[in-house]
Structure formats: structure tokens, C-alpha cells
Motif scaffolding. Structure first.
Motif, PDB file in Angstrom:
ATOM      1  N   TRP A  62      -0.500 -17.656  35.491  1.00  0.00           N
ATOM      2  CA  TRP A  62      -0.731 -16.375  34.846  1.00  0.00           C
ATOM      3  C   TRP A  62       0.568 -15.952  34.174  1.00  0.00           C
ATOM      4  CZ3 TRP A  62      -2.850 -11.937  38.416  1.00  0.00           C
ATOM      5  CH2 TRP A  62      -3.086 -10.800  37.668  1.00  0.00           C
ATOM      6  N   ARG A  63       0.562 -15.831  32.840  1.00  0.00           N
ATOM      7  CA  ARG A  63       1.758 -15.436  32.092  1.00  0.00           C
ATOM      8  C   ARG A  63       1.485 -14.173  31.288  1.00  0.00           C
ATOM      9  NH1 ARG A  63       2.715 -20.122  28.444  1.00  0.00           N
ATOM     10  NH2 ARG A  63       0.479 -20.246  28.586  1.00  0.00           N
ATOM     11  N   THR A  64       2.464 -13.274  31.257  1.00  0.00           N
ATOM     12  CA  THR A  64       2.318 -11.997  30.567  1.00  0.00           C
ATOM     13  C   THR A  64       3.596 -11.691  29.778  1.00  0.00           C
ATOM     14  OG1 THR A  64       0.955 -11.162  32.386  1.00  0.00           O
ATOM     15  CG2 THR A  64       1.824  -9.538  30.877  1.00  0.00           C
ATOM     16  N   PHE A  65       3.409 -11.220  28.539  1.00  0.00           N
ATOM     17  CA  PHE A  65       4.529 -10.758  27.719  1.00  0.00           C
ATOM     18  C   PHE A  65       4.181  -9.374  27.181  1.00  0.00           C
ATOM     19  CE2 PHE A  65       6.381 -10.091  23.510  1.00  0.00           C
ATOM     20  CZ  PHE A  65       7.731 -10.208  23.808  1.00  0.00           C
ATOM     21  N   GLN A  66       5.152  -8.452  27.215  1.00  0.00           N
ATOM     22  CA  GLN A  66       4.928  -7.093  26.707  1.00  0.00           C
ATOM     23  C   GLN A  66       6.141  -6.653  25.889  1.00  0.00           C
ATOM     24  OE1 GLN A  66       3.092  -4.322  29.693  1.00  0.00           O
ATOM     25  NE2 GLN A  66       3.745  -5.935  31.081  1.00  0.00           N
ATOM     26  N   GLN A  67       5.864  -5.941  24.798  1.00  0.00           N
ATOM     27  CA  GLN A  67       6.937  -5.383  23.970  1.00  0.00           C
ATOM     28  C   GLN A  67       6.528  -3.983  23.520  1.00  0.00           C
ATOM     29  OE1 GLN A  67      10.119  -6.631  22.882  1.00  0.00           O
ATOM     30  NE2 GLN A  67      10.222  -4.457  22.403  1.00  0.00           N
ATOM     31  N   PHE A  88       0.913  -6.557  23.742  1.00  0.00           N
ATOM     32  CA  PHE A  88       0.657  -7.140  25.065  1.00  0.00           C
ATOM     33  C   PHE A  88      -0.027  -8.487  24.884  1.00  0.00           C
ATOM     34  CE2 PHE A  88      -2.330  -7.916  28.547  1.00  0.00           C
ATOM     35  CZ  PHE A  88      -1.509  -7.783  29.659  1.00  0.00           C
ATOM     36  N   TRP A  89       0.423  -9.497  25.620  1.00  0.00           N
ATOM     37  CA  TRP A  89      -0.198 -10.824  25.597  1.00  0.00           C
ATOM     38  C   TRP A  89      -0.279 -11.357  27.022  1.00  0.00           C
ATOM     39  CZ3 TRP A  89       1.993 -15.420  27.282  1.00  0.00           C
ATOM     40  CH2 TRP A  89       1.255 -16.577  27.015  1.00  0.00           C
ATOM     41  N   GLU A  90      -1.430 -11.932  27.350  1.00  0.00           N
ATOM     42  CA  GLU A  90      -1.609 -12.486  28.688  1.00  0.00           C
ATOM     43  C   GLU A  90      -2.443 -13.757  28.601  1.00  0.00           C
ATOM     44  OE1 GLU A  90      -2.401 -10.272  32.650  1.00  0.00           O
ATOM     45  OE2 GLU A  90      -4.356 -10.655  31.728  1.00  0.00           O
ATOM     46  N   ASP A  91      -2.069 -14.765  29.381  1.00  0.00           N
ATOM     47  CA  ASP A  91      -2.782 -16.037  29.424  1.00  0.00           C
ATOM     48  C   ASP A  91      -2.958 -16.422  30.895  1.00  0.00           C
ATOM     49  OD1 ASP A  91      -3.804 -18.528  28.224  1.00  0.00           O
ATOM     50  OD2 ASP A  91      -2.054 -19.426  29.190  1.00  0.00           O
ATOM     51  N   ARG A  92      -4.205 -16.754  31.276  1.00  0.00           N
ATOM     52  CA  ARG A  92      -4.495 -17.187  32.649  1.00  0.00           C
ATOM     53  C   ARG A  92      -5.242 -18.509  32.603  1.00  0.00           C
ATOM     54  NH1 ARG A  92      -6.754 -11.989  36.024  1.00  0.00           N
ATOM     55  NH2 ARG A  92      -5.282 -10.465  35.222  1.00  0.00           N
ATOM     56  N   GLU A  93      -4.811 -19.437  33.434  1.00  0.00           N
ATOM     57  CA  GLU A  93      -5.512 -20.715  33.582  1.00  0.00           C
ATOM     58  C   GLU A  93      -5.736 -20.945  35.064  1.00  0.00           C
ATOM     59  OE1 GLU A  93      -3.396 -23.840  31.660  1.00  0.00           O
ATOM     60  OE2 GLU A  93      -3.270 -22.756  29.763  1.00  0.00           O
ATOM     61  N   TYR A  94      -6.962 -21.296  35.434  1.00  0.00           N
ATOM     62  CA  TYR A  94      -7.242 -21.541  36.847  1.00  0.00           C
ATOM     63  C   TYR A  94      -8.335 -22.594  36.992  1.00  0.00           C
ATOM     64  CZ  TYR A  94     -10.258 -17.598  35.557  1.00  0.00           C
ATOM     65  OH  TYR A  94     -11.118 -16.755  34.917  1.00  0.00           O
ATOM     66  N   ASP A  95      -8.377 -23.175  38.199  1.00  0.00           N
ATOM     67  CA  ASP A  95      -9.238 -24.315  38.485  1.00  0.00           C
ATOM     68  C   ASP A  95      -9.995 -24.037  39.783  1.00  0.00           C
ATOM     69  OD1 ASP A  95     -10.377 -26.764  38.557  1.00  0.00           O
ATOM     70  OD2 ASP A  95      -8.576 -27.852  39.142  1.00  0.00           O
ATOM     71  N   ASN A 112     -13.200 -25.270  35.435  1.00  0.00           N
ATOM     72  CA  ASN A 112     -11.893 -24.920  34.886  1.00  0.00           C
ATOM     73  C   ASN A 112     -12.119 -23.757  33.936  1.00  0.00           C
ATOM     74  OD1 ASN A 112     -12.347 -25.981  32.111  1.00  0.00           O
ATOM     75  ND2 ASN A 112     -12.449 -27.928  33.189  1.00  0.00           N
ATOM     76  N   ALA A 113     -11.186 -22.870  33.943  1.00  0.00           N
ATOM     77  CA  ALA A 113     -11.358 -21.662  33.141  1.00  0.00           C
ATOM     78  C   ALA A 113     -10.005 -21.207  32.615  1.00  0.00           C
ATOM     79  CB  ALA A 113     -11.999 -20.563  33.981  1.00  0.00           C
ATOM     80  N   ALA A 114     -10.042 -20.535  31.503  1.00  0.00           N
ATOM     81  CA  ALA A 114      -8.841 -19.944  30.920  1.00  0.00           C
ATOM     82  C   ALA A 114      -9.242 -18.660  30.218  1.00  0.00           C
ATOM     83  CB  ALA A 114      -8.192 -20.911  29.933  1.00  0.00           C
ATOM     84  N   THR A 115      -8.439 -17.638  30.369  1.00  0.00           N
ATOM     85  CA  THR A 115      -8.659 -16.390  29.647  1.00  0.00           C
ATOM     86  C   THR A 115      -7.361 -16.024  28.930  1.00  0.00           C
ATOM     87  OG1 THR A 115      -8.007 -15.005  31.533  1.00  0.00           O
ATOM     88  CG2 THR A 115     -10.341 -15.532  31.325  1.00  0.00           C
ATOM     89  N   ASP A 116      -7.500 -15.408  27.787  1.00  0.00           N
ATOM     90  CA  ASP A 116      -6.326 -14.931  27.073  1.00  0.00           C
ATOM     91  C   ASP A 116      -6.627 -13.572  26.460  1.00  0.00           C
ATOM     92  OD1 ASP A 116      -7.018 -15.417  24.002  1.00  0.00           O
ATOM     93  OD2 ASP A 116      -7.700 -17.161  25.133  1.00  0.00           O
ATOM     94  N   THR A 117      -5.598 -12.745  26.418  1.00  0.00           N
ATOM     95  CA  THR A 117      -5.721 -11.396  25.881  1.00  0.00           C
ATOM     96  C   THR A 117      -4.516 -11.119  24.996  1.00  0.00           C
ATOM     97  OG1 THR A 117      -6.820 -10.629  27.896  1.00  0.00           O
ATOM     98  CG2 THR A 117      -5.879  -8.938  26.479  1.00  0.00           C
ATOM     99  N   ARG A 147      -9.921 -10.524  23.325  1.00  0.00           N
ATOM    100  CA  ARG A 147     -10.021 -11.239  24.599  1.00  0.00           C
ATOM    101  C   ARG A 147     -10.817 -12.512  24.398  1.00  0.00           C
ATOM    102  NH1 ARG A 147      -9.518  -8.535  29.726  1.00  0.00           N
ATOM    103  NH2 ARG A 147      -8.404  -6.593  29.397  1.00  0.00           N
ATOM    104  N   GLY A 148     -10.393 -13.559  25.069  1.00  0.00           N
ATOM    105  CA  GLY A 148     -11.099 -14.830  24.959  1.00  0.00           C
ATOM    106  C   GLY A 148     -11.241 -15.490  26.313  1.00  0.00           C
ATOM    107  N   ILE A 149     -12.288 -16.309  26.452  1.00  0.00           N
ATOM    108  CA  ILE A 149     -12.508 -17.058  27.682  1.00  0.00           C
ATOM    109  C   ILE A 149     -13.010 -18.443  27.330  1.00  0.00           C
ATOM    110  CG2 ILE A 149     -14.887 -16.234  27.993  1.00  0.00           C
ATOM    111  CD1 ILE A 149     -14.289 -16.300  31.060  1.00  0.00           C
ATOM    112  N   SER A 150     -12.589 -19.407  28.133  1.00  0.00           N
ATOM    113  CA  SER A 150     -13.060 -20.784  28.026  1.00  0.00           C
ATOM    114  C   SER A 150     -13.440 -21.214  29.432  1.00  0.00           C
ATOM    115  CB  SER A 150     -11.939 -21.673  27.477  1.00  0.00           C
ATOM    116  OG  SER A 150     -12.356 -23.022  27.458  1.00  0.00           O
TER     117      SER A 150
END
Length: 192
Positions: A62-67, A88-95, A112-117, A147-150
Motif C-alpha cells: 500500500w503506497r500513498t503520496f500527498q501534496q 492525493f495518490w494511492e496504490d494498493r496491491e494484494y493477493d 489478485n487485486a489492485a486498486t488505485d486512486t 478510482r480504479g480496480i483490477s
């Protein structure tokens, strides 16, 4: 009684950098933040020695960047002004994986799943005080978020149970605001 390991662990590394510049008529402030989290969990839901329901997410990254940058005008006794923007940017990858058992067999599912915002907002707020007791405030905020999901799932036999799905959605909105406030006494006011 559990026949599978129950655990929850997490590790977080994060930091924020704040910079302030005095411009003579106000302050320009920047906040930059980054976080990286690694999380894992497993739980034997049925609480028995039978393999009935077990869920495990061995690793979630889980990675997050904010400015954020804003400007605050502070040279006027009758006007307060704040103008800024934030990203704001966030990326999550999980299994995640799980086992479900029913009478006569069991189903092992692995996915397997990934979400990004990503989100952006710009805002402004001004408060005008024509008298020491009367305040008029007007402002607004414009938001844009995507928002996106895979996601895909496969059973223990390698058969696809939920095909690869990719979906994005975008939200946009402008939110205005306005208020009037009158101070009746030092600690009492009315507003609308």
C-alpha cells in the motif's frame, strides 16, 4: 481450536515535509507526504480442526503520496483569505486467498487485486469583517477523483472463477459555501 495459522502483521514507513515561506503579505505552505505499508493477515473463521472457512492475505502493498500547497493572507485586519490545492495518490496491491469447505468437498480460491486512486482539489475561502462583530464568508472547493480496480480469482484447480475485471470511475464536483456570523457577546454568536 484452529488448524491454520492466525496472524496479523504490518509495517509502515512514512514521512511528511513541511515548508513555509513568508511572502510579506502572507504565508505559502507546502506539505509533502509519502507512506509505504506492508500488511498481512490470516484467520481461521470456523475455529475448528476442520477446513471450513479460512481467509489469508499474505501480503498487501500500500503506497500513498500527498501534496498540499496553500496561501494564507495575514496582513489585513478585515480580510482572511486562504487559497490552495491538494493532490492525493494511492496504490494498493494484494493477493487474498481462502478455503471454503462444504459437505463433500472444498473450494480453494486465490485472487489478485489492485486498486488505485488519484484525486485533485482546488479551494478558496475568504472571510470579510466589515465591523469587529460581523463576518461574511464565501468559498468553494472543486474536486476531481479517479478510482480504479483490477481483480481476478482462480480456484484450486486453476479454473478461472471470476474473470479479469478492470474498472475505472471518475467523480467531479464543485462545492460552494457561504455564511454570515454576528457576535452578540464575547463568547456568543449567531450564524447562518
Amino acid at each position: 481450536s484452529y488448524n491454520r495459522k492466525t496472524y496479523l502483521h504490518g509495517k509502515t514507513h512514512e514521512g511528511t515535509l513541511k515548508l513555509v515561506l513568508d511572502t510579506g503579505i502572507g504565508s505559502l505552505t507546502s506539505y509533502t507526504g509519502y507512506a509505504k505499508r506492508n500488511i498481512g493477515q490470516g484467520f481461521d473463521f470456523d475455529g475448528s480442526y476442520k477446513d471450513q472457512i479460512y481467509n489469508e492475505v499474505p501480503k498487501m502493498d500500500w503506497r500513498t503520496f500527498q501534496q498540499t500547497v496553500d496561501f494564507v493572507l495575514d496582513t489585513s485586519d478585515t480580510l482572511d483569505l486562504v487559497v490552495g490545492a491538494t493532490y492525493f495518490w494511492e496504490d494498493r496491491e494484494y493477493d487474498p486467498r481462502g478455503v471454503i469447505t462444504w459437505q463433500g468437498g472444498n473450494l480453494t480460491v486465490r485472487s489478485n487485486a489492485a486498486t488505485d486512486t488519484s484525486a485533485f482539489a482546488a479551494y478558496a475561502n475568504a472571510t470579510f469583517r466589515p465591523t469587529p462583530r460581523l463576518s461574511l464568508t464565501v468559498g468553494g472547493r472543486w474536486n476531481h477523483e479517479k478510482r480504479g480496480i483490477s481483480y481476478a480469482a482462480v480456484n484450486g484447480a486453476g479454473t478461472v472463477t471470476f474473470p479479469q475485471t478492470d474498472k475505472d470511475v471518475t467523480f467531479k464536483k464543485f462545492i460552494p459555501s457561504a455564511s454570515i456570523r454576528y457576535e452578540l457577546a464575547e463568547r456568543t454568536n449567531v450564524y447562518a
